[in-house]
Motif scaffolding. Structure first.
Motif, PDB file in Angstrom:
ATOM      1  N   ASP A 461       0.835  -1.188   0.000  1.00 13.46           N
ATOM      2  CA  ASP A 461       0.000   0.000   0.000  1.00 13.46           C
ATOM      3  C   ASP A 461       0.881   1.253   0.000  1.00 13.46           C
ATOM      4  O   ASP A 461       1.761   1.400   0.838  1.00 13.46           O
ATOM      5  N   SER A 463       0.315   4.124   0.913  1.00 13.06           N
ATOM      6  CA  SER A 463       0.224   5.014   2.059  1.00 13.06           C
ATOM      7  C   SER A 463       1.154   4.592   3.198  1.00 13.06           C
ATOM      8  O   SER A 463       1.431   5.389   4.085  1.00 13.06           O
ATOM      9  N   ILE A 464       1.648   3.348   3.174  1.00  7.29           N
ATOM     10  CA  ILE A 464       2.595   2.962   4.226  1.00  7.29           C
ATOM     11  C   ILE A 464       3.864   3.805   4.118  1.00  7.29           C
ATOM     12  O   ILE A 464       4.358   4.350   5.108  1.00  7.29           O
ATOM     13  N   GLU A 466       4.027   6.644   2.460  1.00  7.11           N
ATOM     14  CA  GLU A 466       3.628   8.043   2.654  1.00  7.11           C
ATOM     15  C   GLU A 466       3.570   8.388   4.132  1.00  7.11           C
ATOM     16  O   GLU A 466       3.939   9.481   4.552  1.00  7.11           O
ATOM     17  N   SER A 467       3.110   7.429   4.941  1.00  5.66           N
ATOM     18  CA  SER A 467       2.992   7.723   6.367  1.00  5.66           C
ATOM     19  C   SER A 467       4.372   7.967   6.975  1.00  5.66           C
ATOM     20  O   SER A 467       4.541   8.871   7.794  1.00  5.66           O
ATOM     21  N   ALA A 468       5.364   7.166   6.546  1.00  8.85           N
ATOM     22  CA  ALA A 468       6.713   7.363   7.064  1.00  8.85           C
ATOM     23  C   ALA A 468       7.258   8.725   6.624  1.00  8.85           C
ATOM     24  O   ALA A 468       7.877   9.455   7.409  1.00  8.85           O
ATOM     25  N   TYR A 469       6.991   9.053   5.370  1.00  7.86           N
ATOM     26  CA  TYR A 469       7.410  10.338   4.805  1.00  7.86           C
ATOM     27  C   TYR A 469       6.769  11.463   5.600  1.00  7.86           C
ATOM     28  O   TYR A 469       7.404  12.443   5.986  1.00  7.86           O
ATOM     29  N   VAL A 478      13.020   6.534   4.202  1.00  8.31           N
ATOM     30  CA  VAL A 478      11.833   5.750   3.857  1.00  8.31           C
ATOM     31  C   VAL A 478      12.256   4.457   3.176  1.00  8.31           C
ATOM     32  O   VAL A 478      11.812   3.360   3.530  1.00  8.31           O
ATOM     33  N   VAL A 482      11.574   1.416   5.584  1.00 14.59           N
ATOM     34  CA  VAL A 482      10.248   0.884   5.279  1.00 14.59           C
ATOM     35  C   VAL A 482      10.262  -0.001   4.040  1.00 14.59           C
ATOM     36  O   VAL A 482       9.946  -1.192   4.098  1.00 14.59           O
TER      37      VAL A 482
END
Lengths: 571, 358
Positions: A461, A463-464, A466-469, A478, A482
């Motif tokens: 996904d 967004s995984i 993106e969430s770290a970013y 990232v 990740v």
């Protein structure tokens, strides 16, 4: 409309990330220098090579050679026949595996058959073909009493290539068949169709684009194949061997460049059809995942003959592979079979500098594989997860490398680097070193690694990351904290695949290797050429042991350290 | 808890996308300006494709606006990458890092900020307590239920004490009951933390329950913004009225104004509507009526035919036809009241204060 501001801001954001920018620049330089440039130099050579400015005279000259025109015909004919045979046998195996209830023994055979070509050097089957069916072949001479059977030539190549490539088709088609929703076929059965009718009216049309795909992939592999035609082709020359001989025999590098351009055009055209036409069609017909498990065919009158047929086929292939280590144990192949001896293995090291050959091959491949694995993961990450201007270029060039036959790349490197860049002498030091061999290994394995990386990353996904970013990590963080941990399995298998591909590579390498490096594959090729099969087999056996060992090691590592597996399990 | 509550200001923001099929450019967000007060809970509400998520992602920095400027706490942030912005986002899919346990997920952002171990530990434990996940810190994310994962996602964002907290449809993957309890929870935590929140959803009841201010978007532009009450009782247009709750629309013409009320002529019958300031005499207008404010009786303004009559428990649901127009009526607390059956004829009516003109 004013999209300029958004684009400018995106650019600004990218520039704020120096590691990312550096990575992209380095990647573009690498791809341009080691994939695009050697191909471009071939084109330049063949258009300007005769020194009279831009002209087609080099092409005219090589096309006037009967050996070359014959080679084109031979190559296409073999590619076509091997493509069809491999696809059909692959289809049979895939159908039996997915649709028919098999016992575990047959299942094991299937698995072995699909793995053997991956871990074997490319010419193993040619060797065993000669040793089993040649003039002093175990089967032809000793079982059947035929004394002058000739395996060299057209049929030799066709059989060996088919046996080498059909497992690839089998794996591709297996994936395809598994994605066909069983309820489609059940609906047809329910409406009164027989099993055969269901196959011809439902299953077959659904997988037609996939079959075309398998055919073209094999076709490309076949016409790019160098090792098998070299060993078992005899006087039946294909494009790859003709180009090789044009360089090593006729010393006509410009002519070879023009020939390489012709070969490249053929593979590129096939590749374009496969990539842009068939792949989209396959995706369009097989969108859905199978909604539930398929009812396997249990009817004994179907299962028994099919299982026996396929098991025999699989056994035959396995015997071909086993023949190589056994051949290395006989005192003299074809004359004296007992007592079994290790003398050939001894000679590999005592007489034929085996240790150096294995060390050179091993070390160069060992250096190349982490570079390849990391590069392909970075490329996949950029292609799947990021958007920036040069992305299309990076994606296109790394895919392009898939369609370039090793021989073509080899000629391109000779022409492109032996006199330095554009024969200016710049970077000339590279030629003839281990570094250029490593680069060739990397370039040759990059597409496979990239492809597996891309498909692994598509499962994650967006967004995984993106969430770290969003939480404050920059691109590098990232990727390291990740992305890479999540595709660890893909990375590890990429590492091993790259290693195996490198240590078994020959087509490009044989043109570039200098006497200071002894490579196993080149040695095997030499001994096979000379008819010293026992030594060739001993070399090949050790090579198979190394590759198989590294695959086993990878499986072990993945079992204990593969985090991604743990994550997937509980879902 | 937050270091500093920050407001968000969007000035004439536009985002242009290309339609993948026709290759034509279109505005996903068009010339949108809005102001989000520090410490407030603001919801961007609208149907899918209205531009609400794009707006949120522009605030987070994942998308760059093609026109306009975004300010966070008074500073322009257009050129900042997401990792440099003082925002934290809660994703629809939770987006927890699957290879980390709960503690490491929540600590991830703090570690990037290079805080010392002890501080990180204290902060993470405090926040896990706030979201009700005490004692779960060693679990892996796949050992949690959807609601718990959502709490981790929230904790992970909150612990960074961002100037503004962004929510991208965070409850849409949960089942209906959990959704209701989680939204109360989110509101409680936001108020306890005193943090600015921007929340994207397509669920109007979620928006009503959570927000200080609702911003309704349609086709890339803001249709209306205001408190939940303003939006519900005074929708500016049919789209808003229809999107927030159910609404009935009666087309007519403004005859005249009488003592603050408007007198609207609908098919010859004159009705009295309290909220009618914006409509001039003689202009075409639409009277908006909520189903629960519409009365079905033996006498009233207009005769209607009952086509659906269902007992819903809390209310009796009617669908009635006024000529060609279908109206919805909720008769609350129906016990002991007269119930009309399908095929009956009745009259509809309403109090002037319960209707308004647009």
């Amino acid at each position: 409309m004013a999209t300029a501001q958004g684009a400018a801001l995106d650019r600004k954001k990218l520039m704020a990330d120096p590691i990312m920018v550096t990575t992209i620049v380095v990647l573009i330089t690498f791809l341009t220098l080691f994939i695009l440039y050697p191909l471009a130099i071939l084109l330049i050579d063949s258009l300007y090579g005769d020194g009279n400015g831009l002209s087609l005279s080099v092409f005219k000259r090589v096309l006037a050679m009967p050996t070359f025109t014959r080679a084109i015909g031979n190559t296409l004919k073999i590619g076509f026949v091997v493509g069809i045979l491999s696809t059909l046998i692959g289809l049979l195996f895939a159908y039996v595996e997915v649709y028919v209830k098999m016992n575990r023994f047959a299942g094991g055979l299937f698995k072995l058959v699909s793995m053997l070509p991956v871990v074997s050097p490319p010419f193993v089957l040619s060797l065993s073909m000669i040793m089993l069916f040649g003039r002093s072949g175990l089967i032809t001479r000793f079982l059947l009493g035929i004394y002058d059977n000739n395996v060299y030539g057209y049929w030799g190549i066709v059989i060996v290539q088919t046996l080498t490539f059909f497992p690839v088709c089998y794996m591709m088609l297996k994936g395809l068949l598994k994605n066909i929703d069983p309820s489609l076929e059940e609906a047809a059965r329910d409406m009164g169709a027989s099993r055969w009718k269901v196959f011809t009216d439902v299953t077959f049309p659904l997988m037609l684009p996939g079959l075309g795909n398998a055919f073209l992939v094999t076709f490309i592999e076949s016409i790019a194949d160098f090792a098998n035609p070299m060993i078992i082709g005899g006087s039946y020359d294909t494009l790859a061997t003709t180009i090789y001989l044009q360089i090593t025999g006729a010393m006509d590098k410009v002519g070879a460049a023009a020939m390489a351009v012709v070969l490249l055009c053929i593979t590129l055209a096939m590749f374009a059809v496969q990539k842009f036409y068939l792949e989209s069609k396959t995706a369009a017909t097989l969108t859905g995942k199978a909604s539930r498990a398929r009812m396997l065919i249990e009817d004994k009158s179907v299962t028994i003959p099919l299982t026996i047929l396929c098991s025999l086929g699989a056994l035959f292939v396995i015997v071909m592979y086993i023949c190589v280590p056994i051949g290395a144990l006989f005192p003299t192949w074809g004359y004296k079979f007992t007592p079994l001896t290790f003398k050939w293995f001894g000679q590999v090291f005592s007489k034929y500098k085996g240790l150096k050959a294995f060390r050179d091959s091993f070390v160069l491949s060992l250096i190349a594989s982490p570079i390849t694995a990391l590069l392909s993961m970075i490329i996949s990450y950029l292609v799947v997860k990021r958007k920036f201007k040069a992305k299309g270029f990076i994606e296109a060039v790394s895919m392009l490398a898939m369609a370039v036959p090793g021989t073509v790349l080899g000629v391109g490197y000779i022409r492109g680097f032996s006199g330095g860049l554009f024969r200016t002498g710049f970077l000339q030091g590279l030629y003839g070193t281990g570094a250029i061999l490593i680069i060739v290994f990397v370039v040759r394995s990059l597409p496979t690694g990239t492809r597996s990386g891309i498909s692994a990353l598509r499962q994650i996904d967006k967004s995984i990351e993106e969430s770290a970013y969003d939480m404050g990590a920059d691109s590098f963080k990232v990727f390291m904290t990740v992305t890479l941990p999540l595709i660890k399995d893909s990375f590890l298998s990429g590492l091993v695949t790259a290693f195996v591909r490198s240590i078994t590579a020959i087509s490009a390498i044989i043109l570039l290797v200098t006497p200071s490096y002894l490579l196993i594959t080149v040695q095997i090729n030499e001994f096979a050429e000379k008819g010293a099969f026992s030594i060739a087999c001993a070399f090949a056996t050790i090579l198979i042991l190394i590759t198989y060992g590294s695959v086993l090691l990878m499986n072990l590592v993945m079992k204990f350290f593969g985090t991604s597996r743990k994550i997937k399990e509980d879902e | 808890m937050a270091k500093e509550k920050k407001g968000v200001r969007l000035e004439h923001i536009s985002k242009i996308y290309q339609d993948p099929k026709t290759h034509k450019d279109f505005y996903a967000v068009h010339d949108t300006s809005l102001e989000i007060e520090p410490g407030s809970f603001v919801t961007l509400l609208g149907p899918s494709g209205c531009g609400k998520t794009t707006t949120l992602r522009m605030i987070a920095g994942f998308e760059s606006p093609d026109e306009g400027e975004i300010y966070l706490g008074g500073e322009p942030i257009n050129a900042l990458t997401p990792n440099k912005r003082d925002t934290a986002m809660v994703f629809q899919s939770y987006a927890l890092l699957p290879h980390y346990n709960i503690f490491d997920n929540v600590a991830y952002g703090l570690k990037l900020r290079k805080l010392d171990k002890e501080t990180i530990r204290t902060k993470v434990m405090d926040i896990l307590k706030l979201v009700g996940l005490e004692g779960m810190e060693a679990r892996m994310t796949n050992q949690l239920s959807g609601g718990q994962q959502q709490r981790v996602a929230l904790a992970r964002a909150l612990v960074l004490e961002p100037g503004v907290l962004l929510f991208d449809e965070p409850l849409s993957n949960l089942d209906a009951k959990l959704r209701v309890s989680m939204r109360t929870e989110i509101r409680r935590i936001q108020q306890e933390a005193g943090i600015t929140a921007v929340y994207v959803t397509h669920d109007q009841s979620e928006a009503m329950a959570l927000s200080d201010k609702i911003i309704i978007m349609e086709k890339g532009v803001v249709s209306q913004m205001g408190s939940p009450q303003e939006i519900y009782y005074h929708p500016k247009n049919e789209f808003v009225a229809d999107f927030i709750g159910d609404a009935n629309f009666l087309k007519g013409r403004m005859s005249r104004h009488e003592g603050g009320d408007g007198i609207v002529s609908i098919g010859g019958t004159e009705v009295r509507v309290a909220a009618a300031e914006g409509v001039a005499d003689g202009a075409d207008t639409t009277v908006v009526l909520r189903p629960e404010s519409t009365v079905l009786a033996d006498k009233g303004y207009f005769p209607v035919k009952v086509v659906v009559s269902s007992f819903m428990g809390a209310y009796q649901l009617y669908h009635v036809m006024l000529g060609e127009t279908k109206l919805i009526i909720h008769e609350y607390n129906p016990k002991g009241k007269k119930i009309y059956a399908m095929g009956d004829t009745a009259y509809i009516g309403f109090e002037p204060g319960n209707a308004h003109c647009i």
